[in-house]
Design a protein around this motif. Structure first.
Motif, PDB file in Angstrom:
ATOM      1  N   GLY A 166      23.333  -2.816 -40.146  1.00  0.00           N
ATOM      2  CA  GLY A 166      22.593  -2.111 -41.193  1.00  0.00           C
ATOM      3  C   GLY A 166      21.357  -2.860 -41.633  1.00  0.00           C
ATOM      4  N   ILE A 167      21.384  -4.186 -41.541  1.00  0.00           N
ATOM      5  CA  ILE A 167      20.178  -4.978 -41.772  1.00  0.00           C
ATOM      6  C   ILE A 167      19.442  -5.079 -40.429  1.00  0.00           C
ATOM      7  CG2 ILE A 167      19.229  -7.231 -42.415  1.00  0.00           C
ATOM      8  CD1 ILE A 167      21.583  -7.672 -44.235  1.00  0.00           C
ATOM      9  N   PRO A 168      18.151  -4.763 -40.386  1.00  0.00           N
ATOM     10  CA  PRO A 168      17.421  -4.771 -39.109  1.00  0.00           C
ATOM     11  C   PRO A 168      17.408  -6.139 -38.441  1.00  0.00           C
ATOM     12  CG  PRO A 168      16.181  -3.574 -40.786  1.00  0.00           C
ATOM     13  CD  PRO A 168      17.310  -4.268 -41.502  1.00  0.00           C
ATOM     14  N   ILE A 169      17.274  -6.131 -37.129  1.00  0.00           N
ATOM     15  CA  ILE A 169      17.122  -7.370 -36.370  1.00  0.00           C
ATOM     16  C   ILE A 169      15.866  -8.104 -36.858  1.00  0.00           C
ATOM     17  CG2 ILE A 169      16.571  -8.312 -34.093  1.00  0.00           C
ATOM     18  CD1 ILE A 169      19.460  -7.487 -34.334  1.00  0.00           C
ATOM     19  N   GLY A 170      15.981  -9.405 -37.015  1.00  0.00           N
ATOM     20  CA  GLY A 170      14.849 -10.200 -37.483  1.00  0.00           C
ATOM     21  C   GLY A 170      14.729 -10.257 -38.987  1.00  0.00           C
ATOM     22  N   GLU A 171      15.725  -9.712 -39.695  1.00  0.00           N
ATOM     23  CA  GLU A 171      15.730  -9.757 -41.154  1.00  0.00           C
ATOM     24  C   GLU A 171      17.025 -10.408 -41.653  1.00  0.00           C
ATOM     25  OE1 GLU A 171      14.745  -6.116 -43.115  1.00  0.00           O
ATOM     26  OE2 GLU A 171      13.142  -5.614 -41.699  1.00  0.00           O
ATOM     27  N   MET A 172      16.969 -10.900 -42.881  1.00  0.00           N
ATOM     28  CA  MET A 172      18.130 -11.547 -43.490  1.00  0.00           C
ATOM     29  C   MET A 172      18.221 -11.162 -44.952  1.00  0.00           C
ATOM     30  SD  MET A 172      17.976 -15.437 -41.925  1.00  0.00           S
ATOM     31  CE  MET A 172      19.527 -15.888 -42.722  1.00  0.00           C
ATOM     32  N   ALA A 173      19.388 -11.424 -45.536  1.00  0.00           N
ATOM     33  CA  ALA A 173      19.570 -11.327 -46.986  1.00  0.00           C
ATOM     34  C   ALA A 173      20.138 -12.653 -47.462  1.00  0.00           C
ATOM     35  CB  ALA A 173      20.502 -10.178 -47.338  1.00  0.00           C
ATOM     36  N   VAL A 174      19.461 -13.255 -48.433  1.00  0.00           N
ATOM     37  CA  VAL A 174      19.883 -14.539 -48.994  1.00  0.00           C
ATOM     38  C   VAL A 174      19.913 -14.363 -50.507  1.00  0.00           C
ATOM     39  CG1 VAL A 174      19.432 -17.003 -49.141  1.00  0.00           C
ATOM     40  CG2 VAL A 174      18.792 -15.751 -47.069  1.00  0.00           C
ATOM     41  N   VAL A 175      21.105 -14.363 -51.079  1.00  0.00           N
ATOM     42  CA  VAL A 175      21.278 -13.942 -52.466  1.00  0.00           C
ATOM     43  C   VAL A 175      22.139 -14.956 -53.211  1.00  0.00           C
ATOM     44  CG1 VAL A 175      22.024 -12.065 -53.977  1.00  0.00           C
ATOM     45  CG2 VAL A 175      21.198 -11.556 -51.662  1.00  0.00           C
ATOM     46  N   VAL A 176      21.712 -15.332 -54.397  1.00  0.00           N
ATOM     47  CA  VAL A 176      22.499 -16.247 -55.216  1.00  0.00           C
ATOM     48  C   VAL A 176      23.668 -15.487 -55.850  1.00  0.00           C
ATOM     49  CG1 VAL A 176      21.229 -15.890 -57.384  1.00  0.00           C
ATOM     50  CG2 VAL A 176      22.314 -18.110 -56.924  1.00  0.00           C
ATOM     51  N   GLY A 177      24.767 -16.203 -56.115  1.00  0.00           N
ATOM     52  CA  GLY A 177      25.905 -15.583 -56.800  1.00  0.00           C
ATOM     53  C   GLY A 177      26.946 -15.033 -55.840  1.00  0.00           C
ATOM     54  N   PRO A 178      27.792 -14.083 -56.301  1.00  0.00           N
ATOM     55  CA  PRO A 178      28.904 -13.574 -55.488  1.00  0.00           C
ATOM     56  C   PRO A 178      28.434 -12.855 -54.225  1.00  0.00           C
ATOM     57  CG  PRO A 178      29.195 -12.998 -57.809  1.00  0.00           C
ATOM     58  CD  PRO A 178      27.805 -13.522 -57.672  1.00  0.00           C
ATOM     59  N   GLN A 179      29.091 -13.169 -53.112  1.00  0.00           N
ATOM     60  CA  GLN A 179      28.792 -12.526 -51.832  1.00  0.00           C
ATOM     61  C   GLN A 179      29.989 -11.752 -51.284  1.00  0.00           C
ATOM     62  OE1 GLN A 179      25.496 -12.799 -50.779  1.00  0.00           O
ATOM     63  NE2 GLN A 179      25.502 -13.721 -52.818  1.00  0.00           N
ATOM     64  N   LEU A 180      31.171 -12.330 -51.421  1.00  0.00           N
ATOM     65  CA  LEU A 180      32.397 -11.700 -50.959  1.00  0.00           C
ATOM     66  C   LEU A 180      33.486 -11.897 -52.005  1.00  0.00           C
ATOM     67  CD1 LEU A 180      31.418 -13.419 -47.935  1.00  0.00           C
ATOM     68  CD2 LEU A 180      32.548 -11.292 -47.334  1.00  0.00           C
ATOM     69  N   ALA A 181      34.427 -10.987 -52.000  1.00  0.00           N
ATOM     70  CA  ALA A 181      35.465 -10.996 -53.025  1.00  0.00           C
ATOM     71  C   ALA A 181      36.623 -11.923 -52.660  1.00  0.00           C
ATOM     72  CB  ALA A 181      35.990  -9.581 -53.228  1.00  0.00           C
ATOM     73  N   THR A 307      21.413 -22.016 -52.294  1.00  0.00           N
ATOM     74  CA  THR A 307      20.873 -20.708 -51.928  1.00  0.00           C
ATOM     75  C   THR A 307      19.352 -20.735 -51.859  1.00  0.00           C
ATOM     76  OG1 THR A 307      22.759 -19.659 -53.022  1.00  0.00           O
ATOM     77  CG2 THR A 307      20.869 -18.259 -52.521  1.00  0.00           C
ATOM     78  N   GLN A 308      18.726 -21.431 -52.790  1.00  0.00           N
ATOM     79  CA  GLN A 308      17.272 -21.550 -52.767  1.00  0.00           C
ATOM     80  C   GLN A 308      16.807 -22.267 -51.508  1.00  0.00           C
ATOM     81  OE1 GLN A 308      15.091 -20.141 -54.722  1.00  0.00           O
ATOM     82  NE2 GLN A 308      13.316 -21.076 -53.720  1.00  0.00           N
ATOM     83  N   ARG A 309      17.536 -23.270 -51.085  1.00  0.00           N
ATOM     84  CA  ARG A 309      17.194 -23.993 -49.862  1.00  0.00           C
ATOM     85  C   ARG A 309      17.335 -23.081 -48.640  1.00  0.00           C
ATOM     86  NH1 ARG A 309      17.515 -29.752 -50.557  1.00  0.00           N
ATOM     87  NH2 ARG A 309      18.025 -30.311 -52.712  1.00  0.00           N
ATOM     88  N   ALA A 310      18.422 -22.293 -48.614  1.00  0.00           N
ATOM     89  CA  ALA A 310      18.619 -21.354 -47.518  1.00  0.00           C
ATOM     90  C   ALA A 310      17.538 -20.281 -47.520  1.00  0.00           C
ATOM     91  CB  ALA A 310      20.004 -20.714 -47.621  1.00  0.00           C
ATOM     92  N   LEU A 311      17.158 -19.836 -48.708  1.00  0.00           N
ATOM     93  CA  LEU A 311      16.116 -18.821 -48.827  1.00  0.00           C
ATOM     94  C   LEU A 311      14.785 -19.329 -48.282  1.00  0.00           C
ATOM     95  CD1 LEU A 311      15.028 -16.114 -49.869  1.00  0.00           C
ATOM     96  CD2 LEU A 311      14.721 -17.209 -52.111  1.00  0.00           C
ATOM     97  N   GLN A 312      14.415 -20.548 -48.640  1.00  0.00           N
ATOM     98  CA  GLN A 312      13.157 -21.111 -48.151  1.00  0.00           C
ATOM     99  C   GLN A 312      13.170 -21.234 -46.631  1.00  0.00           C
ATOM    100  OE1 GLN A 312      12.977 -24.752 -50.391  1.00  0.00           O
ATOM    101  NE2 GLN A 312      12.115 -23.777 -52.211  1.00  0.00           N
ATOM    102  N   ALA A 313      14.319 -21.594 -46.063  1.00  0.00           N
ATOM    103  CA  ALA A 313      14.423 -21.702 -44.614  1.00  0.00           C
ATOM    104  C   ALA A 313      14.329 -20.335 -43.955  1.00  0.00           C
ATOM    105  CB  ALA A 313      15.738 -22.379 -44.234  1.00  0.00           C
ATOM    106  N   LEU A 318      11.691 -16.440 -40.589  1.00  0.00           N
ATOM    107  CA  LEU A 318      11.545 -15.016 -40.266  1.00  0.00           C
ATOM    108  C   LEU A 318      10.399 -14.330 -40.987  1.00  0.00           C
ATOM    109  CD1 LEU A 318      15.322 -13.949 -40.264  1.00  0.00           C
ATOM    110  CD2 LEU A 318      13.956 -14.914 -38.406  1.00  0.00           C
ATOM    111  N   GLY A 319       9.813 -14.993 -41.977  1.00  0.00           N
ATOM    112  CA  GLY A 319       8.750 -14.377 -42.766  1.00  0.00           C
ATOM    113  C   GLY A 319       9.285 -13.868 -44.085  1.00  0.00           C
ATOM    114  N   THR A 320       8.548 -14.106 -45.141  1.00  0.00           N
ATOM    115  CA  THR A 320       9.003 -13.738 -46.487  1.00  0.00           C
ATOM    116  C   THR A 320       9.344 -12.254 -46.595  1.00  0.00           C
ATOM    117  OG1 THR A 320       7.680 -15.514 -47.458  1.00  0.00           O
ATOM    118  CG2 THR A 320       8.371 -13.736 -48.931  1.00  0.00           C
ATOM    119  N   ARG A 378      16.867 -19.529 -34.828  1.00  0.00           N
ATOM    120  CA  ARG A 378      15.646 -19.923 -35.545  1.00  0.00           C
ATOM    121  C   ARG A 378      15.971 -20.298 -36.998  1.00  0.00           C
ATOM    122  NH1 ARG A 378       9.853 -18.829 -35.428  1.00  0.00           N
ATOM    123  NH2 ARG A 378      10.060 -17.913 -33.352  1.00  0.00           N
ATOM    124  N   PHE A 379      16.811 -19.495 -37.647  1.00  0.00           N
ATOM    125  CA  PHE A 379      17.167 -19.797 -39.036  1.00  0.00           C
ATOM    126  C   PHE A 379      17.916 -21.114 -39.136  1.00  0.00           C
ATOM    127  CE2 PHE A 379      20.662 -19.804 -42.141  1.00  0.00           C
ATOM    128  CZ  PHE A 379      19.917 -19.931 -43.296  1.00  0.00           C
TER     129      PHE A 379
END
Length: 391
Positions: A166-181, A307-313, A318-320, A378-379
């Motif tokens: 569902g997330i396109p190839i070459g894209e990511m989601a990096v989010v602070v806080g809860p990810q899985l239950a 999470t901020q470190r992962a986001l910057q990477a 992959l591009g902002t 790459r990530f």
């Protein structure tokens, strides 16, 4: 991004991913997969320790004089389910077992990053490549911890990655806080006195208590959990009586289900409330109740700094514009939470492209998308190079 990996290397990684897909192994049975991982890492000149948590493997790469040490996790196990995509040339060769969650891809991406980093040497510090067994509910992360993972390896921060259809190839989601239950199981057994179905007054009917209990537990989320939180309480199994004896009120009714939460406080509340309702219904109906709440995986909660470190990477890799910072958490679970409960951690989502034929995770037609291998490598590589910057 096509120039990040040498074409021959990428071709090799794709072939390896498909080989792993064709030879799935369940949790704590990943003997073949672990041997492949160990050989691959050793061929890259990376120090390897295996047998951690039975079939787990850790590769360690140290460069320069940096004192920071990070760990990257890839899970290796498959699921006990059949693969129905018979047209797939690399489909599972093992009946009843399938890589239906992309752990074959996770393993290959981390191996690709390990080789890239071993060749480039463009960092200063220590990176541990953690290949975890038995993520799919069999307790692989805890087994590695119990086997001394954090005592044997210095780890300042821990990172995990999972593919997401569902997330396109070459894209990511990096989010602070809860990810899985969190993922817990509960059981309640109401113990009454069985009797003739036509003479209920001569017994103590546990089915009446069960009915009241089933209705009441659905008030936990609607009336006890803060509305800005999210939680699930589901009854998923019930055993009572015999359809060959429909004139007999049974002695017992056994009910079981699952509970999910995104915070430790809500998890505690759910455990207490199910027990309180069971005891209250039992008292009101004059019967006994036995309650068992079995905690499984804690919630995966991304720590802010990691999470901020992962986001910057991710943005650098992959591009902002290709990195989302808002993405809904999943009610699935992942025992990466065991690792990130010990040290700061972040768990990120990597695009796997459209869900082909509606095939999401744990679907008999699911397949990891090989086009996601290069963005994943790459990530991981960028994360290490940024976290462990050469001075």
């Amino acid at each position: 991004m096509s120039d990040f990996l040498d074409p021959q290397d990428l071709e090799e990684l794709v072939a390896l991913r498909r080989d792993l897909h064709a030879h799935p192994e369940l949790g704590f049975e990943e003997e073949r997969t672990s041997a492949i991982v160990k050989t691959f890492l050793a061929d890259c000149g990376i120090a390897v320790e295996d047998g951690i948590g039975k079939t787990g493997v850790v590769g360690t790469l140290k460069r320069g004089n940096g004192t920071t040490s990070i760990a990257l996790r890839a899970d290796m196990d498959a699921l006990a389910m059949p693969e129905t995509a018979t047209e797939r040339p690399y489909r599972s060769t093992v009946p009843g077992k399938m890589h239906a969650c992309g752990h074959d891809g996770h393993t290959v991406m981390l191996l690709g990053a390990a080789r890239k980093l071993a060749r480039s040497r463009s960092f200063s510090g220590t990176v541990h490549f953690v290949f975890q067994p038995a993520e799919e509910g069999r307790g692989g992360a805890q087994a590695m911890v119990d086997d001394g993972l954090f005592e044997r390896f210095s780890i300042d921060r821990f990172y995990g990655l999972h593919n997401m259809p569902g997330i396109p190839i070459g894209e990511m989601a990096v989010v602070v806080g809860p990810q899985l239950a969190s993922s817990d199981r509960w059981e309640v057994t109401f113990k009454g006195v069985g009797t003739h179905g036509g003479k209920p007054h001569l017994g103590l009917d546990p089915t009446v208590a069960a009915g009241q209990f089933l209705s009441a537990i659905h008030t936990i989320v609607s009336r006890k959990v803060d509305p800005v939180e999210a939680a699930v309480v589901s009854a998923c199994a019930i055993q009572a009586g015999d359809f060959e004896a429909l004139n007999v009120i049974p002695d017992e009714v056994r009910i079981g289900g699952t509970a999910r939460a995104y915070s430790h406080a809500v998890r505690d509340l759910i455990e207490a409330e199910i027990g309180r309702i069971a005891a209250g219904v039992a008292a009101a109906t004059g019967i006994g109740a036995a309650y068992d709440y079995r905690r499984g995986m804690p919630p995966v909660i991304n720590e802010a700094d990691a999470t901020q470190r992962a986001l910057q990477a991710a943005q650098a890799a992959l591009g902002t514009a290709n990195v989302a910072t808002a993405y809904p958490p999943s009610t699935a679970g992942d025992d990466f939470a065991i690792f990130s409960g010990k040290v700061p951690g972040a768990y990120v989502w990597l695009g796997n492209g459209p869900a082909q034929d509606g095939a999401l995770h744990h679907n008999t037609r699911y397949d990891f998308n090989d086009a996601a291998i290069e963005p994943g490598v790459r990530f991981w590589t960028t994360l290490v190079e940024q976290e462990l910057q050469a001075r």
